[in-house]
Scaffold this motif. Structure first.
Motif, PDB file in Angstrom:
ATOM      1  N   UNK A 190     -30.025 -26.162 -26.047  1.00 35.27           N
ATOM      2  CA  UNK A 190     -30.549 -26.009 -24.762  1.00 35.27           C
ATOM      3  C   UNK A 190     -30.924 -24.549 -24.568  1.00 35.27           C
ATOM      4  N   UNK A 191     -30.075 -23.699 -25.102  1.00 34.86           N
ATOM      5  CA  UNK A 191     -30.438 -22.349 -24.904  1.00 34.86           C
ATOM      6  C   UNK A 191     -31.625 -22.041 -25.642  1.00 34.86           C
ATOM      7  N   UNK A 192     -31.820 -22.440 -26.631  1.00 36.52           N
ATOM      8  CA  UNK A 192     -33.180 -22.187 -27.400  1.00 36.52           C
ATOM      9  C   UNK A 192     -34.228 -22.690 -26.821  1.00 36.52           C
ATOM     10  N   UNK A 193     -34.193 -23.932 -26.070  1.00 30.68           N
ATOM     11  CA  UNK A 193     -35.369 -24.223 -25.358  1.00 30.68           C
ATOM     12  C   UNK A 193     -35.907 -23.426 -24.086  1.00 30.68           C
ATOM     13  N   UNK A 194     -34.643 -22.869 -23.543  1.00 32.25           N
ATOM     14  CA  UNK A 194     -35.000 -21.842 -22.275  1.00 32.25           C
ATOM     15  C   UNK A 194     -35.484 -20.444 -23.010  1.00 32.25           C
ATOM     16  N   UNK A 195     -34.771 -19.917 -24.033  1.00 35.60           N
ATOM     17  CA  UNK A 195     -35.112 -18.642 -24.266  1.00 35.60           C
ATOM     18  C   UNK A 195     -36.362 -18.592 -25.521  1.00 35.60           C
ATOM     19  N   UNK A 196     -36.439 -19.923 -26.063  1.00 39.01           N
ATOM     20  CA  UNK A 196     -37.693 -19.715 -27.121  1.00 39.01           C
ATOM     21  C   UNK A 196     -38.922 -20.120 -26.430  1.00 39.01           C
ATOM     22  N   UNK A 197     -38.854 -20.859 -25.318  1.00 39.78           N
ATOM     23  CA  UNK A 197     -40.208 -21.600 -24.461  1.00 39.78           C
ATOM     24  C   UNK A 197     -40.365 -21.036 -23.337  1.00 39.78           C
ATOM     25  N   UNK A 198     -39.331 -21.629 -22.228  1.00 45.15           N
ATOM     26  CA  UNK A 198     -39.647 -21.169 -20.705  1.00 45.15           C
ATOM     27  C   UNK A 198     -39.652 -19.595 -20.522  1.00 45.15           C
ATOM     28  N   UNK A 199     -38.707 -18.918 -21.019  1.00 45.24           N
ATOM     29  CA  UNK A 199     -38.695 -17.463 -20.788  1.00 45.24           C
ATOM     30  C   UNK A 199     -39.954 -16.758 -21.293  1.00 45.24           C
ATOM     31  N   UNK A 200     -40.398 -16.980 -22.724  1.00 42.32           N
ATOM     32  CA  UNK A 200     -41.651 -16.069 -23.185  1.00 42.32           C
ATOM     33  C   UNK A 200     -42.807 -16.674 -22.209  1.00 42.32           C
ATOM     34  N   UNK A 201     -42.763 -17.863 -21.947  1.00 48.02           N
ATOM     35  CA  UNK A 201     -44.002 -18.489 -21.345  1.00 48.02           C
ATOM     36  C   UNK A 201     -44.145 -17.493 -19.994  1.00 48.02           C
ATOM     37  N   UNK A 202     -43.412 -17.618 -19.246  1.00 55.34           N
ATOM     38  CA  UNK A 202     -43.180 -16.981 -17.819  1.00 55.34           C
ATOM     39  C   UNK A 202     -43.463 -15.440 -18.125  1.00 55.34           C
ATOM     40  N   UNK A 203     -42.738 -14.611 -19.223  1.00 53.13           N
ATOM     41  CA  UNK A 203     -42.749 -13.384 -19.476  1.00 53.13           C
ATOM     42  C   UNK A 203     -44.252 -12.930 -19.693  1.00 53.13           C
ATOM     43  N   UNK A 204     -44.831 -13.805 -20.856  1.00 56.94           N
ATOM     44  CA  UNK A 204     -46.140 -13.540 -21.048  1.00 56.94           C
ATOM     45  C   UNK A 204     -47.353 -13.807 -20.149  1.00 56.94           C
ATOM     46  N   UNK A 205     -46.848 -14.616 -19.073  1.00 55.55           N
ATOM     47  CA  UNK A 205     -47.799 -14.844 -18.070  1.00 55.55           C
ATOM     48  C   UNK A 205     -47.946 -13.605 -17.177  1.00 55.55           C
ATOM     49  N   UNK A 206     -46.743 -13.225 -16.819  1.00 55.07           N
ATOM     50  CA  UNK A 206     -46.615 -11.680 -16.254  1.00 55.07           C
ATOM     51  C   UNK A 206     -47.111 -10.627 -16.962  1.00 55.07           C
ATOM     52  N   UNK A 207     -46.870 -10.722 -18.226  1.00 55.35           N
ATOM     53  CA  UNK A 207     -47.545  -9.279 -18.895  1.00 55.35           C
ATOM     54  C   UNK A 207     -48.827  -9.113 -19.101  1.00 55.35           C
ATOM     55  N   UNK A 208     -49.605 -10.394 -19.245  1.00 53.44           N
ATOM     56  CA  UNK A 208     -50.959 -10.335 -19.457  1.00 53.44           C
ATOM     57  C   UNK A 208     -51.649  -9.977 -18.098  1.00 53.44           C
ATOM     58  N   UNK A 209     -51.194  -9.929 -16.866  1.00 53.27           N
ATOM     59  CA  UNK A 209     -51.588  -9.502 -15.701  1.00 53.27           C
ATOM     60  C   UNK A 209     -51.586  -7.920 -15.859  1.00 53.27           C
TER      61      UNK A 209
END
Length: 297
Positions: free
Chosen positions: A227-246
């Motif tokens: 479950x931690x892999x699902x959060x750290x490898x999918x959810x967190x990078x997705x949101x972090x990349x969304x903010x970074x690309x701004x």
């Protein structure tokens, strides 16, 4: 390579240029977010690998897909009832590619280690970047990357050709993921397409996950790692990349993604005790350099 990246990398979210915070003040937080995204992605993959002994790669991927799908559906809130077939077909293809990419990558991690598996997968976005080019420098980048793969697959008694093939399959999936994600992003607003694809991918793994968990009774620790892999490898990078690309442009984002194979090798060494020899480190450096030069050009 968290596009999504990865997956192991999630899709790279679309950003409206006017939303970007220009200047050094925007770039520094953007760099921090990109580094955090890459580190989270690789730590998540390593954490999932800790559960391989109990759940196996397929079981870990199933739990990861369920968690990632639930989180991204909650964030994206796709209006699936309003989707047309023209929107559904690339989305379904994206979900299938996403599911295949993660299973092939995690199985490769189990066989050849985190650093080498992620490095091989990273050839996917590099191939997309080089495919449309006829410049000599890009041909040189392709030759360097090809030579690095040959070095990684050099014949010796310990060579795991199946693991290398699975890493290359993950690369093909990541290249397909990038191309399909462009189509989905053009046909669906915001992050609805990526969120819906993650949800469908989670549904695809319901029968797989149930069958695997029935034959391999899970422990609380193994489920927590997956479950931690699902959060750290999918959810967190997705949101972090969304903010970074701004805060940074797409070219700089692409260059910075090159740090992922290095982070994977370091995380694999620290968390999983997977060491690399000098030839493997040189091959990783060659692929990272080829990607950086290609993006800059």
């Amino acid at each position: 390579m968290r596009t999504s990246q990865s997956p192991a990398a999630p899709a790279v979210p679309a950003v409206v240029p006017g939303d970007r915070e220009a200047g050094p003040r925007g770039r520094l937080p953007g760099m921090a977010m990109m580094f955090g995204s890459g580190l989270s992605n690789q730590v998540g993959a390593a954490t999932g690998a800790l559960a391989f002994g109990v759940l196996g790669p397929a079981g870990v991927v199933a739990v990861r897909q369920w968690v990632a799908g639930a989180v991204l559906l909650a964030v994206g809130r796709p209006k699936v009832r309003a989707f047309t077939w023209r929107q559904w077909w690339p989305l379904l293809c994206l979900a299938a590619v996403f599911a295949t990419m993660n299973l092939s990558l995690y199985t490769a991690i189990d066989r050849v280690g985190l650093g080498l598996a992620v490095t091989l997968e990273f050839l996917g976005p590099l191939a997309v970047a080089l495919a449309a080019s006829r410049r000599a420098v890009d041909l040189g980048c392709a030759v360097v990357a090809g030579a690095a793969v040959v070095a990684l697959a050099r014949p010796q008694p310990s060579t795991d050709y199946a693991g290398i093939a699975l890493g290359l399959l993950a690369a093909v999936c990541w290249a397909s993921y990038i191309l399909l994600n462009r189509t989905v992003g053009a046909r669906l607003p915001g992050v609805e397409g990526s969120a819906a694809a993650a949800g469908v991918s989670g549904l695809l793994y319901l029968p797989v996950g149930i069958a695997v968990l029935a034959h391999h009774p899970p422990t609380a620790t193994a489920l927590a790692c997956a479950a931690t892999a699902g959060i750290l490898s999918s959810a967190v990078p997705f949101l972090a990349d969304l903010l970074a690309l701004r805060r940074v442009d797409a070219r700089f984002f692409g260059i910075f993604m090159s740090v992922n194979p290095v982070l994977a090798a370091l995380v694999g060494m620290v968390v999983l005790g997977q060491s690399l020899d000098w030839v493997e480190w040189t091959a990783i450096a060659a692929i990272v350099t080829a990607n950086g030069v290609s993006v800059l050009r």
